[in-house]
Design a protein around this motif. Structure first.
Motif, PDB file in Angstrom:
ATOM      1  N   GLU A 126       0.813  -1.195   0.000  1.00 52.76           N
ATOM      2  CA  GLU A 126       0.000   0.000   0.000  1.00 52.76           C
ATOM      3  C   GLU A 126       0.863   1.269   0.000  1.00 52.76           C
ATOM      4  N   GLU A 127       1.906   1.282   0.750  1.00 55.02           N
ATOM      5  CA  GLU A 127       2.817   2.422   0.810  1.00 55.02           C
ATOM      6  C   GLU A 127       3.481   2.638  -0.546  1.00 55.02           C
ATOM      7  N   ARG A 128       3.858   1.569  -1.170  1.00 55.97           N
ATOM      8  CA  ARG A 128       4.499   1.639  -2.483  1.00 55.97           C
ATOM      9  C   ARG A 128       3.535   2.230  -3.518  1.00 55.97           C
ATOM     10  N   GLU A 129       2.303   1.804  -3.482  1.00 56.68           N
ATOM     11  CA  GLU A 129       1.287   2.311  -4.417  1.00 56.68           C
ATOM     12  C   GLU A 129       1.049   3.805  -4.199  1.00 56.68           C
ATOM     13  N   ARG A 130       1.018   4.185  -2.921  1.00 53.11           N
ATOM     14  CA  ARG A 130       0.825   5.593  -2.596  1.00 53.11           C
ATOM     15  C   ARG A 130       1.964   6.440  -3.148  1.00 53.11           C
ATOM     16  N   ARG A 131       3.199   5.937  -3.029  1.00 55.06           N
ATOM     17  CA  ARG A 131       4.345   6.680  -3.542  1.00 55.06           C
ATOM     18  C   ARG A 131       4.284   6.797  -5.058  1.00 55.06           C
ATOM     19  N   ILE A 132       3.738   5.848  -5.719  1.00 63.02           N
ATOM     20  CA  ILE A 132       3.619   5.893  -7.185  1.00 63.02           C
ATOM     21  C   ILE A 132       2.419   6.748  -7.587  1.00 63.02           C
ATOM     22  N   VAL A 133       1.309   6.552  -6.928  1.00 64.30           N
ATOM     23  CA  VAL A 133       0.070   7.240  -7.278  1.00 64.30           C
ATOM     24  C   VAL A 133       0.146   8.727  -6.937  1.00 64.30           C
ATOM     25  N   SER A 134       0.717   9.069  -5.842  1.00 68.42           N
ATOM     26  CA  SER A 134       0.763  10.456  -5.408  1.00 68.42           C
ATOM     27  C   SER A 134       1.465  11.366  -6.430  1.00 68.42           C
ATOM     28  N   PRO A 135       2.662  11.021  -6.910  1.00 73.41           N
ATOM     29  CA  PRO A 135       3.273  11.864  -7.936  1.00 73.41           C
ATOM     30  C   PRO A 135       2.478  11.874  -9.237  1.00 73.41           C
ATOM     31  N   LEU A 136       1.849  10.754  -9.534  1.00 74.77           N
ATOM     32  CA  LEU A 136       1.020  10.698 -10.748  1.00 74.77           C
ATOM     33  C   LEU A 136      -0.191  11.618 -10.619  1.00 74.77           C
ATOM     34  N   GLU A 137      -0.772  11.654  -9.439  1.00 79.97           N
ATOM     35  CA  GLU A 137      -1.909  12.554  -9.206  1.00 79.97           C
ATOM     36  C   GLU A 137      -1.476  14.017  -9.350  1.00 79.97           C
ATOM     37  N   ILE A 138      -0.317  14.332  -8.815  1.00 81.17           N
ATOM     38  CA  ILE A 138       0.198  15.709  -8.933  1.00 81.17           C
ATOM     39  C   ILE A 138       0.429  16.058 -10.399  1.00 81.17           C
ATOM     40  N   GLN A 139       1.052  15.136 -11.145  1.00 77.93           N
ATOM     41  CA  GLN A 139       1.291  15.382 -12.567  1.00 77.93           C
ATOM     42  C   GLN A 139      -0.021  15.525 -13.331  1.00 77.93           C
TER      43      GLN A 139
ATOM     44  N   LYS B 294      -1.466  18.935 -12.591  1.00 76.17           N
ATOM     45  CA  LYS B 294      -0.732  19.953 -13.354  1.00 76.17           C
ATOM     46  C   LYS B 294      -1.130  19.924 -14.824  1.00 76.17           C
ATOM     47  N   LEU B 295      -1.280  18.730 -15.354  1.00 75.32           N
ATOM     48  CA  LEU B 295      -1.662  18.579 -16.757  1.00 75.32           C
ATOM     49  C   LEU B 295      -3.061  19.131 -17.005  1.00 75.32           C
ATOM     50  N   VAL B 296      -3.985  18.841 -16.121  1.00 75.23           N
ATOM     51  CA  VAL B 296      -5.357  19.358 -16.241  1.00 75.23           C
ATOM     52  C   VAL B 296      -5.347  20.878 -16.141  1.00 75.23           C
TER      53      VAL B 296
ATOM     54  N   SER C  23      -2.820  22.870 -16.767  1.00 71.41           N
ATOM     55  CA  SER C  23      -2.154  23.377 -17.965  1.00 71.41           C
ATOM     56  C   SER C  23      -3.095  23.335 -19.171  1.00 71.41           C
ATOM     57  N   THR C  24      -3.839  22.264 -19.273  1.00 73.66           N
ATOM     58  CA  THR C  24      -4.801  22.135 -20.376  1.00 73.66           C
ATOM     59  C   THR C  24      -5.873  23.207 -20.278  1.00 73.66           C
ATOM     60  N   ALA C  25      -6.352  23.457 -19.083  1.00 73.19           N
ATOM     61  CA  ALA C  25      -7.362  24.498 -18.878  1.00 73.19           C
ATOM     62  C   ALA C  25      -6.792  25.870 -19.242  1.00 73.19           C
ATOM     63  N   GLU C  26      -5.537  26.124 -18.840  1.00 70.79           N
ATOM     64  CA  GLU C  26      -4.892  27.391 -19.191  1.00 70.79           C
ATOM     65  C   GLU C  26      -4.745  27.531 -20.699  1.00 70.79           C
ATOM     66  N   LYS C  27      -4.328  26.452 -21.348  1.00 66.30           N
ATOM     67  CA  LYS C  27      -4.166  26.472 -22.809  1.00 66.30           C
ATOM     68  C   LYS C  27      -5.512  26.705 -23.497  1.00 66.30           C
ATOM     69  N   ASP C  28      -6.556  26.066 -22.997  1.00 67.26           N
ATOM     70  CA  ASP C  28      -7.894  26.289 -23.557  1.00 67.26           C
ATOM     71  C   ASP C  28      -8.306  27.757 -23.419  1.00 67.26           C
ATOM     72  N   LYS C  29      -7.994  28.324 -22.254  1.00 71.13           N
ATOM     73  CA  LYS C  29      -8.315  29.737 -22.022  1.00 71.13           C
ATOM     74  C   LYS C  29      -7.509  30.624 -22.971  1.00 71.13           C
ATOM     75  N   GLN C  30      -6.233  30.318 -23.164  1.00 77.32           N
ATOM     76  CA  GLN C  30      -5.399  31.095 -24.081  1.00 77.32           C
ATOM     77  C   GLN C  30      -5.915  30.992 -25.517  1.00 77.32           C
ATOM     78  N   ILE C  31      -6.301  29.801 -25.906  1.00 76.53           N
ATOM     79  CA  ILE C  31      -6.861  29.607 -27.253  1.00 76.53           C
ATOM     80  C   ILE C  31      -8.133  30.422 -27.420  1.00 76.53           C
ATOM     81  N   GLN C  32      -8.983  30.380 -26.412  1.00 72.24           N
ATOM     82  CA  GLN C  32     -10.229  31.145 -26.458  1.00 72.24           C
ATOM     83  C   GLN C  32      -9.937  32.643 -26.554  1.00 72.24           C
ATOM     84  N   ASP C  33      -8.980  33.126 -25.763  1.00 72.37           N
ATOM     85  CA  ASP C  33      -8.597  34.543 -25.815  1.00 72.37           C
ATOM     86  C   ASP C  33      -8.056  34.918 -27.196  1.00 72.37           C
TER      87      ASP C  33
END
Length: 101
Positions: free
Chosen positions: A2-15, A18-20, A22-32
């Protein structure tokens, strides 16, 4: 495990967050950008239409001046013709008048 999964999942969740984000920011920039392009296109169209209007107004002004000159020329010719007709009529009357004969 369980600890190992948390260490893998936690950075993936952060990434993923960030990706979501960033995508929202890019969508806003495209709209602008799309909004800016639309605004610029409208401004260009307005500028083009204003230039066309100015050109047509100048043409109308030129034609009005030509019409005014033409009307003046016609009026002058009519006045001269009337004066000529009046003076020739006076000469004929004078020639047939018993006082002059």
């Amino acid at each position: 495990m369980e600890e190992r999964e948390r260490r893998i999942v936690s950075p993936l969740e952060i990434q993923l967050k960030k990706l979501v984000s960033s995508t929202a920011e890019k969508d806003k920039q495209i709209q602008d950008l799309q909004c800016n392009v639309t605004t610029q296109t409208q401004e260009i169209r307005a500028g083009d239409l204003q230039a066309r209007l100015n050109k047509k107004e100048a043409e109308i002004h030129r034609l009005q001046e030509e019409l005014s000159k033409l009307a003046h020329t016609i009026s002058t010719k009519e006045t001269k013709a009337n004066l000529h007709r009046d003076s020739s009529t006076q000469v004929r009357y004078n020639q047939t008048d018993p006082q002059w004969g």
